[in-house]
Design an enzyme around this catalytic site. Structure first.
Site, mmCIF file in Angstrom:
data_model
loop_
_atom_site.group_PDB
_atom_site.id
_atom_site.type_symbol
_atom_site.label_atom_id
_atom_site.label_comp_id
_atom_site.label_asym_id
_atom_site.label_seq_id
_atom_site.Cartn_x
_atom_site.Cartn_y
_atom_site.Cartn_z
ATOM 1 C CB CYS A 35 12.825 17.815 31.606
ATOM 2 S SG CYS A 35 12.069 16.201 31.547
ATOM 3 C CG ASP A 37 12.459 22.926 29.464
ATOM 4 O OD1 ASP A 37 12.126 21.743 29.578
ATOM 5 O OD2 ASP A 37 13.039 23.391 28.474
ATOM 6 C CB CYS A 62 16.535 28.706 29.732
ATOM 7 S SG CYS A 62 15.766 28.042 28.262
ATOM 8 C CB CYS A 106 11.984 27.072 24.403
ATOM 9 S SG CYS A 106 13.450 26.784 25.405
#
Lengths: 295, 405
Positions: A35, A37, A62, A106
């Site tokens: 994916c 992350d 990231c 995130c």
């Protein structure tokens, strides 16, 4: 480049609490390498006071994924487990002075890892593994209805695009957009009924999902449909170096063998529930898909 | 008192865009001030501009090895050239309903083809590449037929630098009367060309990739090739691209072409050596680093290295803080959620695709630039890997044998 806040940059360049926590008694893992992350959160919780005395993380991802993980640990250290459970992805984003909309997922990853780690501490099976938490909606990123509902509720989302920004669901092959719309409509209706939001026209769902026709089918028809559906799924798995084999069908239980790189893949439970989802759609009735070895 | 100077900016993202050369700027400046005339005008202020445009056209002709300077049509850039070429071919051969392209084209070509497939019912054959980014020529050969109007395949790939055998592909297509276009935005100025002796009908190029200005490009259009303009409404460019000429841009592009031609040897020797040294040293110092693309057929300035178990945006942010500009095929830098279509077409393993980092050099780069990257990048990868949950899980890096090479 993204217009990251100073706080995001600070927590990316100088992340707090990184690495393994050897004496952790609650560990949560979310995301995957595929994916793009993933976050492994370690908690040390004092059983007497139920207080989080230490937290550490390992993150693949990231800049904002690393910053969100760092922020999460800072937010929860010193909190009791119950207090920590009220921490939302929005709290993480706020702590970082905001995240770009496309990066909100995130912060959601952080909130989900926290829930997983606390479930692990309490000895509960966390929903992300078994997907008891509603149907798997996005197969590409392994996002279920429960996670979408939480993101919609906490962040007051109202469009598929926002759901994608916050959860990644629907961000790759886009085939689940209709299902996301359904979840969204359901949650927004529920929220309106609870008086959390004002009732309004629910987001339009271009194609009304037709209820599967419940007609009796012969065993042979059922077996043929299941065989065909599994054949359809194989190219997708083969593309990732895996494969699936139909072993047996016993009433409503379908036994399969995952092969190749699916074996031992931490996504395999997601793969199985994806298969189950597909079979249920095809058959129009509930079935259970289990690995043949366990049968 | 110590003053810490900002580290010098090291620019290694020349496939994205280049700095405009000072000599180019100097040639352009008068066209904003004294020589502002419209080249179509009869009076002296306008007419004086025309010879400069002519010179620019000749400079491009020389760079491309074209037979005639009138084969150069100035446009606003690579994207306009691509769209013009594709639509012109389809309108010139309206009875043919198929297009051939590759899986790793720039979106300026891919998106147009997708649009035509979806909205105008064209059949688009997308030729796959292997894991080194090399075109599947057999698959290409199989779809050639007299139903195909256009082949549009890039000369060199922007992400990996892999060079396609466009001349061979063009000759194969000619047997079926197919029009051949190539997006050569990354190849022009780096690969010697002789279009006078080529089966290529149309070629796109862009100014800002060769140290020229942005907003200017050109379409090479072989004499005698059927053409339907994208823009109508003026006689400019012999009716092939209406609109008052971007005189300053054209002059700048001409100068950039001249400099690129004289710098071609430097590009293929010194710059190539810098690139080779950069990737050699990085791969030697950083375990689990994979060079993508075809090592045999590659632009001299480009390398994309995929670092396993780390994510590209994080690498770029840390490089940027160290004063180094590079780019990434990772998902997160673009706002999309998947790695770039080029990395996916090459089937780069997902352990590495997210960590793909591109360094694209140009003639302004020096040994010191490369030294600096070699000095800082291993530490950055180490740091990110130490933070990654997959790194320790992958076992001792030395013993880790990825199942691809």
């Amino acid at each position: 480049m993204w217009n990251y806040s100073e706080k995001v940059k600070e927590h990316f360049f100088e992340p707090r609490n990184t690495g393994v926590l050897d004496d952790a008694n609650g560990v949560g893992e979310v995301g995957s390498l595929a994916c793009g992350d993933a976050l492994k959160l370690y908690l040390k919780i004092d059983p007497a006071s139920e207080t989080i005395t230490a937290a550490r993380f390992q993150t693949f991802g990231c800049g904002s994924a690393i910053a969100s993980s760092s922020a999460l640990t800072e937010i929860i250290i010193g909190k009791t487990v119950d207090q920590a459970l009220s921490v939302t992805n929005q709290d993480i984003a706020d702590y970082l002075d905001g995240l770009p909309p496309e990066k909100m997922h995130c912060s959601v990853m952080g909130a989900e890892a926290l829930r997983a780690a606390i479930a692990n501490y309490r000895g509960e099976a966390w929903s992300d593994e078994g997907h008891d938490d509603g149907a798997l909606i996005c197969k590409c990123f392994g996002i279920d209805a429960g996670m979408i509902e939480r993101a919609v509720r906490v962040n007051r989302l109202s469009s598929v695009e926002q759901v994608t920004n916050f959860t990644k669901a629907g961000g790759a092959c886009k085939t689940c957009h209709e299902k996301i719309e359904d979840v969204l409509a359901e949650v927004l209706t529920a929220m309106a009924a609870e008086g959390v939001i004002e009732a309004g026209p629910a987001p339009t769902c271009p194609v009304a999902p037709s209820a599967p026709i419940q007609k009796t089918m012969t065993n042979l028809q059922k077996i043929q449909m299941i065989t065909a559906a599994i054949e359809d799924l194989r190219p997708t798995l083969q593309r990732d170096g895996g494969d699936i084999e139909l072993i047996d069908i016993d009433g409503d239980t379908v036994m399969v063998n995952l092969q190749g790189s699916c074996v031992g893949c931490q996504m395999s439970s997601i793969t199985l529930s994806g298969v189950q989802e597909r079979l249920m759609t095809v058959l129009g009735k509930p079935v259970r898909v289990i690995p043949a070895q366990a049968a | 008192m110590t003053v810490t100077a900002e580290p010098r900016q090291i620019y290694l993202d020349n496939n994205a865009t280049t700095s405009c050369a000072l000599d180019v700027v100097a040639e352009m400046l008068p066209f904003f001030t004294e020589q502002y005339g419209n080249p179509s005008s009869i009076h002296a202020i306008g007419a004086g501009v025309a010879p400069s445009i002519h010179t620019a056209r000749q400079r491009l002709q020389a760079l491309l090895g074209a037979a005639h300077d009138t084969e150069i049509v100035f446009t606003s850039g690579g994207t306009e050239s691509d769209t013009t070429a594709i639509l012109s071919a389809l309108r010139s051969l309206p009875e043919r309903r198929e297009i051939i392209t590759s899986a790793v084209e720039h979106h300026a070509v891919l998106s147009v083809c997708e649009y035509l497939a979806k909205n105008e019912g064209y059949t688009v054959h997308v030729i796959p590449v292997d894991n080194q980014g090399r075109l599947d020529v057999k698959a290409y050969e199989k779809v050639l037929s007299d139903k195909v109007a256009l082949v549009s395949i890039m000369w060199a790939n922007n992400e990996t630098g892999t060079i396609f055998p466009v001349e061979t592909l063009a000759q194969m297509a000619k047997a079926f009367g197919i029009l051949v276009h190539t997006d050569a935005v990354q190849a022009v100025g780096k690969i010697p060309m002789r279009l006078s002796n080529s089966a290529i009908d149309m070629l796109s190029l862009s100014g800002h990739k060769i140290h020229g200005p942005k907003g200017i490009g050109a379409l090479y259009l072989k004499r005698g090739v059927k053409f339907r303009p994208l823009f109508r409404g003026g006689h400019q460019e012999r009716g092939r691209r209406a609109g008052t000429e971007n005189t300053a841009g054209i002059v700048g592009l001409g100068k950039a072409a001249e400099i690129a031609q004289s710098g071609m040897i430097d590009e293929n020797t010194r710059v190539r050596n810098l690139r080779d040294r950069l990737e050699r040293e990085l791969v030697a110092r950083i375990p689990n680093a994979i060079i993508t693309g075809d090592p045999e057929q590659r632009l001299p300035n480009t390398t994309t290295i995929a670092f396993e178990f780390v994510e590209g945006e994080a690498i770029l942010m840390m490089l940027s803080r160290a004063g180094i500009a590079a780019s990434s095929g990772s998902a997160c830098t673009s706002g999309s959620l998947e790695p770039s279509h080029v990395m996916r077409a090459m089937d780069i393993p997902f352990t590495a695709a997210h960590g793909a980092t591109r360094f694209s050099l140009s003639r302004v780069n020096t040994d010191a630039d490369i030294d600096r990257v070699i000095e800082v990048l291993p530490g950055i990868i180490d740091r990110l890997r130490a933070m990654s949950p997959y790194w320790s899980a992958a076992g001792a890096p030395a013993a880790f044998q990825p199942a691809y090479s």
